[in-house]
Scaffold this motif. Structure first.
Motif, PDB file in Angstrom:
ATOM      1  N   GLN A 105      30.591  36.116  35.977  1.00 49.59           N
ATOM      2  CA  GLN A 105      28.983  36.137  35.761  1.00 49.59           C
ATOM      3  C   GLN A 105      28.054  36.597  36.657  1.00 49.59           C
ATOM      4  OE1 GLN A 105      29.935  35.531  32.365  1.00 49.59           O
ATOM      5  NE2 GLN A 105      27.938  35.022  32.319  1.00 49.59           N
ATOM      6  N   GLY A 106      28.462  37.637  37.157  1.00 50.44           N
ATOM      7  CA  GLY A 106      27.609  38.491  38.151  1.00 50.44           C
ATOM      8  C   GLY A 106      27.739  37.846  39.636  1.00 50.44           C
ATOM      9  N   ALA A 107      28.490  36.583  39.828  1.00 49.32           N
ATOM     10  CA  ALA A 107      28.420  35.945  41.102  1.00 49.32           C
ATOM     11  C   ALA A 107      29.915  36.329  41.724  1.00 49.32           C
ATOM     12  CB  ALA A 107      28.093  34.599  40.953  1.00 49.32           C
ATOM     13  N   ARG A 108      29.944  36.501  43.007  1.00 50.72           N
ATOM     14  CA  ARG A 108      31.355  36.512  43.584  1.00 50.72           C
ATOM     15  C   ARG A 108      31.913  35.279  43.926  1.00 50.72           C
ATOM     16  NH1 ARG A 108      31.974  41.358  46.818  1.00 50.72           N
ATOM     17  NH2 ARG A 108      34.116  40.326  47.852  1.00 50.72           N
ATOM     18  N   GLN A 109      33.197  35.297  43.492  1.00 48.35           N
ATOM     19  CA  GLN A 109      34.035  33.954  43.525  1.00 48.35           C
ATOM     20  C   GLN A 109      35.248  34.079  43.936  1.00 48.35           C
ATOM     21  OE1 GLN A 109      32.679  31.044  42.042  1.00 48.35           O
ATOM     22  NE2 GLN A 109      31.093  31.904  40.679  1.00 48.35           N
ATOM     23  N   THR A 110      35.956  33.398  44.676  1.00 52.21           N
ATOM     24  CA  THR A 110      37.222  33.337  44.955  1.00 52.21           C
ATOM     25  C   THR A 110      38.117  32.627  44.356  1.00 52.21           C
ATOM     26  OG1 THR A 110      36.714  31.470  46.631  1.00 52.21           O
ATOM     27  CG2 THR A 110      36.548  33.704  47.737  1.00 52.21           C
ATOM     28  N   GLN A 111      37.143  31.321  43.612  1.00 50.47           N
ATOM     29  CA  GLN A 111      38.095  30.841  42.477  1.00 50.47           C
ATOM     30  C   GLN A 111      37.206  30.337  41.489  1.00 50.47           C
ATOM     31  OE1 GLN A 111      40.231  26.675  42.780  1.00 50.47           O
ATOM     32  NE2 GLN A 111      41.962  28.261  43.083  1.00 50.47           N
ATOM     33  N   ALA A 112      37.275  30.355  40.094  1.00 46.88           N
ATOM     34  CA  ALA A 112      36.518  30.044  39.299  1.00 46.88           C
ATOM     35  C   ALA A 112      37.196  29.599  37.992  1.00 46.88           C
ATOM     36  CB  ALA A 112      35.569  31.161  38.727  1.00 46.88           C
ATOM     37  N   GLN A 113      36.818  28.510  37.387  1.00 52.61           N
ATOM     38  CA  GLN A 113      37.226  27.935  36.241  1.00 52.61           C
ATOM     39  C   GLN A 113      36.468  28.634  35.161  1.00 52.61           C
ATOM     40  OE1 GLN A 113      37.877  23.568  35.609  1.00 52.61           O
ATOM     41  NE2 GLN A 113      36.363  23.896  33.858  1.00 52.61           N
TER      42      GLN A 113
END
Length: 467
Positions: A109-117
């Motif tokens: 969703q356009g945001a940097r993530q190291t982990q995402a549900q």
């Protein structure tokens, strides 16, 4: 009969077919920014425990190893992907995307993530490659685990989709096309209704012409003369015989666009033509036989118009031998790459293969809600090709200002602003009818089940309007 089902076209099945339908998680490889003509892919996650993403010398999607649980590997020739980039794992009935120590990271969703549900509809960006996750997509249990969009020469006309129910609808059009059954195509302006009509004509093998008529653009006082023709001297200005548009489509296909705008007297006259298969020009004494295949289209709720008495029920029955409803582009975002590839091949056949999109441009295209649907997308790409000139890389600055503005939504972690207009309309009607779903369905000319699907999709709580 067809109806809108969770944003895709679906066919009302008999009980045996319905038993074979299901809902399940899917992953869509929507767009490779550096290779926008590369065919997008649908991946079923049913029975899958983990998906591993990474760079490869060429695209390769398949089982990472034999046995159960299933583990898949997705390799893309994207130099911005690491050899081991990310993992998508099924944990406690949720899908978790985890960065595997990549150089360029993962974006959800356009945001940097190291982990995402992951949530339904999430856009995932790995390197310069874009994916969409769907949590409970309607499909058939017999659908393939990996489905690649068909090549242009394998499609019915220009029709192509990755959505399972819409794919089945398009496939069945091939059978419908070779019959004489009338077809009614419903959907918002710009969704591609005429594209379907032309595909039906091309597949029909009828020898006559494809004649398109915009019923809303016909002068109201000259509708019957334009449609049915006229004899010289039939009225002031009739200085010669004219065959009319219906006779021009003899042995071919007559496409009646915006049929809901046809005046009541002309509805009755058209009904006679469809019943008798003959046309009587204005001022003539004898009818002339015609062999017509009729395809009609509208963005208006014809069933509600029939109930209100503004559209003839008997004409509706004649036109609706087979019905399809095209969802708006905002509700088939998974097909954006397929549609873009088709448009680019048409607009720039000699250089389409060399084109690429900057990541910010691709991101904006995926986040923009496309209120003008496929037609607006086509105009967007057409202007981008002009602005890029002799270059091959389409940047954000080459896109319309409204599309560029979609990046303000990206980076917030929120879902794209898809269907904002539809959501606002639905909220307004729910407020007006105090949460009465059946009343809203009648007002919109839709099935009650469809309104419930939209409420879920747009995260609208019906109970909140009943207080």
């Amino acid at each position: 009969m067809s109806r809108l089902d969770d944003g895709t076209l679906s066919i009302v099945e008999d009980s045996s077919d319905a038993a074979a339908s299901a809902r399940g998680a899917h992953l869509f490889l929507v767009l490779e920014s550096l290779k926008p003509l590369a065919p997008p892919v649908r991946i079923s996650l049913s029975g899958v425990a983990q998906v591993v993403f990474g760079r490869g010398s060429s695209r390769a999607i398949g089982r990472q190893q034999l046995g159960n649980p299933i583990q898949l590997s997705v390799r893309v020739a994207d130099p911005w992907l690491s050899s081991m980039h990310a993992r998508l794992t099924y944990v406690l009935r949720r899908w978790i995307l985890e960065d595997a120590g990549s150089k360029n990271g993962c974006t959800v969703q356009g945001a940097r993530q190291t982990q995402a549900q992951l949530e339904d509809g999430d856009i995932i960006e790995l390197g310069y490659t874009f994916f969409i996750f769907r949590e409970e997509l309607p499909h058939d249990v017999g659908d393939p685990m990996i489905f690649e969009a068909p090549a242009p020469d394998q499609r019915i006309g220009k029709l192509a989709t990755l959505l399972p129910s819409l794919e089945r609808g398009f496939s069945r059009l091939a059978s419908v096309a070779k019959s004489t059954v009338s077809v009614l195509i419903e959907g918002e302006t710009g969704t591609g209704k005429e594209v379907i009509a032309r595909a039906l004509h091309e597949q029909s093998e009828r020898k006559g012409d494809f004649v398109a008529i915009n019923c809303g653009a016909l002068p109201r006082d000259l509708v019957e003369g334009e449609l049915f023709g006229y004899r010289r001297g039939a009225f002031s200005g009739a200085t010669e015989d004219r065959p009319g548009l219906l006779r021009s489509a003899d042995r071919g296909t007559l496409f009646l666009d915006e049929i809901g705008d046809l005046p009541a007297p002309s509805q009755a006259a058209l009904l006679r033509v469809l019943q008798e298969r003959e046309v009587r020009p204005v001022g003539a004494t004898k009818p002339i036989p015609v062999d017509l295949r009729v395809v009609a289209a509208t963005h208006r709720p014809l069933e509600r118009m029939v109930e209100e008495g503004t559209f003839r029920a008997d004409l509706f029955a004649r036109l609706a031998g087979y019905r399809v409803e095209l969802p708006p582009l905002a509700m088939r975002r998974e097909d954006l790459g397929v549609i873009m590839g088709t448009i680019l091949r048409e607009l720039a056949p000699e250089r389409a293969a060399s084109l690429e999109f900057a990541p910010r441009a691709a991101r904006a295209l995926l986040y923009y809600p496309w209120p003008g649907n496929v037609r607006e997308l086509e105009k967007c790409l057409e202007s981008a090709l002009v602005l890029v000139g002799e270059g091959t890389r389409i940047e954000l600055e080459h896109l319309p200002v409204a599309v560029q503005a979609a990046l303000t939504e990206a980076g917030t972690g929120r879902r794209p602003a898809e269907g904002n207009a539809e959501r606002e309309k639905l909220v307004g009607l729910m407020r007006e009818h105090k949460g009465n779903v059946a009343a809203v369905a009648r007002t919109m000319g839709k099935a009650r089940m469809q309104i419930q699907r939209w409420l879920k999709r747009y995260d609208i709580d019906a109970e909140s309007f009943r207080k």
